[in-house]
Enzyme design. Structure first.
Site, short mmCIF file in Angstrom:
data_model
loop_
_atom_site.label_atom_id
_atom_site.label_comp_id
_atom_site.label_asym_id
_atom_site.label_seq_id
_atom_site.Cartn_x
_atom_site.Cartn_y
_atom_site.Cartn_z
N LEU A 110 74.75 -0.54 -26.43
CA LEU A 110 73.35 -0.18 -26.63
C LEU A 110 72.53 -1.46 -26.73
CD1 LEU A 110 71.08 1.88 -27.30
CD2 LEU A 110 71.79 1.72 -29.70
N ILE A 141 76.45 -4.15 -29.28
CA ILE A 141 75.01 -4.30 -29.16
C ILE A 141 74.74 -5.32 -28.07
CG2 ILE A 141 72.87 -4.86 -30.36
CD1 ILE A 141 74.34 -2.33 -31.43
N LYS A 142 73.89 -4.92 -27.11
CA LYS A 142 73.57 -5.82 -25.99
C LYS A 142 72.41 -6.74 -26.37
CE LYS A 142 73.90 -4.19 -21.57
NZ LYS A 142 73.68 -3.24 -20.45
N ILE A 143 72.66 -8.03 -26.22
CA ILE A 143 71.64 -9.06 -26.46
C ILE A 143 71.56 -9.93 -25.22
CG2 ILE A 143 71.05 -11.11 -27.82
CD1 ILE A 143 72.38 -9.86 -30.23
#
Length: 369
Positions: A110, A141-143
């Site tokens: 996400l 978590i997509k960064i």
């Protein structure tokens, strides 16, 4: 019964993740079927995927109405919807996550808001909030791997948050991302915290590189390299991966159970109709890597893809390709920076469109309340 073509890829120790999510694919049982029959081992999402899912059907209308009546902002409504979908998908992939090599796969990603791509503090704050909201061990978590977000990536790893570093185009930035990952593990280890459960991938975007560079190659008399630069870059990235995760720096962390940050091939649908529709899947099959592919590419590979170990073939040719590009005056770092900026914009547009669609739905539901 003959082995499914997509499943054959796993014989070469590469994992296939699906670059798609919506409620329909979960409600219909199709996602479970992809896990069972194609051996799909994870899932990635992005703002454009969610925009399509939320705007194209009525599956989300009731939830939008409920969240609107609770007085939520458009962005809070979106993340309320997204978190619920990601939790469902993560639960479907939990058996994959809990296989013998625990945590090797089974992850669902996400993304933080694309508007935070150059905001380290905002990215860190939202990454922590989303991690807590989803509440699943098998979420990432997509960064984005922008220069500004590297400290956020390092801090999240130190916090024990699984991170999918997205929007990578160049080798120099990739090395900085590895450093951020290892630094985060080192900080966590120094604090006496366990590091054996943390997972991360570095998502290298491929076809967009060729889309930008190929027209330049004709101008420079390098037409024979069309469609080859992205694959050459990926092969060189894999060289870096192998070097850094067998280094003296990483060995003490590995001894404590730390996992290497795997390379993930993204943007692997062919954009040029002159190329095979499975070009970027076939060319980069190799161990300890991930390929995240959209549904149409998965279906194409299932139909006619040829699985074989190709990632480390013709490595000298990959080096020559990048050398010829540089000698022709094409600066790959400049190209990478341009692609990063365009990539942020490409995610901002559907994200804004998504918030507009939610706002329209919200106003409609509040008017009828």
């Amino acid at each position: 019964m003959e082995t499914n073509n997509v499943k054959k890829i796993h014989e070469f120790d590469q994992s296939i993740w699906l670059d798609f999510i919506d409620r329909k694919i979960m409600d219909s049982g199709e996602l479970q079927k992809l896990i069972d029959e194609d051996g799909v081992r994870g899932l990635t999402s992005n703002p454009a995927i969610f925009e399509k899912a939320i705007s194209s059907g009525s599956e989300y209308d009731e939830d939008i109405k409920r969240l609107a009546q609770e007085g939520k902002s458009n962005e809070d409504i979106f993340y309320g919807l997204a978190v619920a979908d990601i939790q469902r998908a993560a639960d479907l992939f939990k058996p994959v996550y809990e296989e013998e090599v625990r945590g090797a796969d089974g992850y669902v990603s996400l993304e933080v808001s694309p508007h935070l791509a150059q905001d380290m503090e905002g990215t860190l704050r939202q990454a922590r909030a989303l991690w807590k909201a989803v509440g699943r061990d098998n979420v990432m978590i997509k960064i984005p791997g922008t220069a500004e977000c590297l400290p956020a990536i390092r801090q999240c790893i130190s916090d024990g948050i699984n991170i999918n570093v997205t929007l990578l185009f160049g080798l120099e930035r990739y090395e900085a991302v590895i450093d951020a990952y290892i630094s985060g593990l080192e900080e966590r280890d120094r604090a006496g915290q366990p590091i054996d459960h943390i997972a991360s991938v570095a998502s290298f975007f491929l076809s967009r590189i060729d889309v930008l560079i190929d027209p330049m190659l004709d101008e420079k008399g390098l037409g024979d390299l069309k469609g080859e630069v992205a694959i050459a870059s990926a092969k060189k990235a894999y060289e870096i991966y192998k070097r850094e995760f067998s280094s003296d720096r990483f060995k003490p962390l590995a001894a404590k159970g730390a996992n290497p940050q795997r390379l993930l091939w993204a943007s692997t649908s062919s954009k040029d109709p002159a190329f095979s529709d499975v070009k970027y899947v076939e060319a980069l099959i190799g161990p300890k890597t991930v390929n995240t592919i959209p549904m149409e590419t998965l279906e194409a590979f299932r139909d006619h893809g040829q699985a074989d170990f190709r990632l480390e073939t013709d490595m000298d040719l990959a080096t020559q390709t990048l050398n010829r590009i540089e000698q022709a005056g094409i600066d790959l770092n400049d190209i990478s920076q341009q692609l990063e900026e365009e990539g942020i914009e490409k995610f901002n547009k559907p994200y804004d469109k998504l918030l507009e669609a939610i706002n329209t739905q919200k106003e409609k539901s509040l008017a009828s309340a």
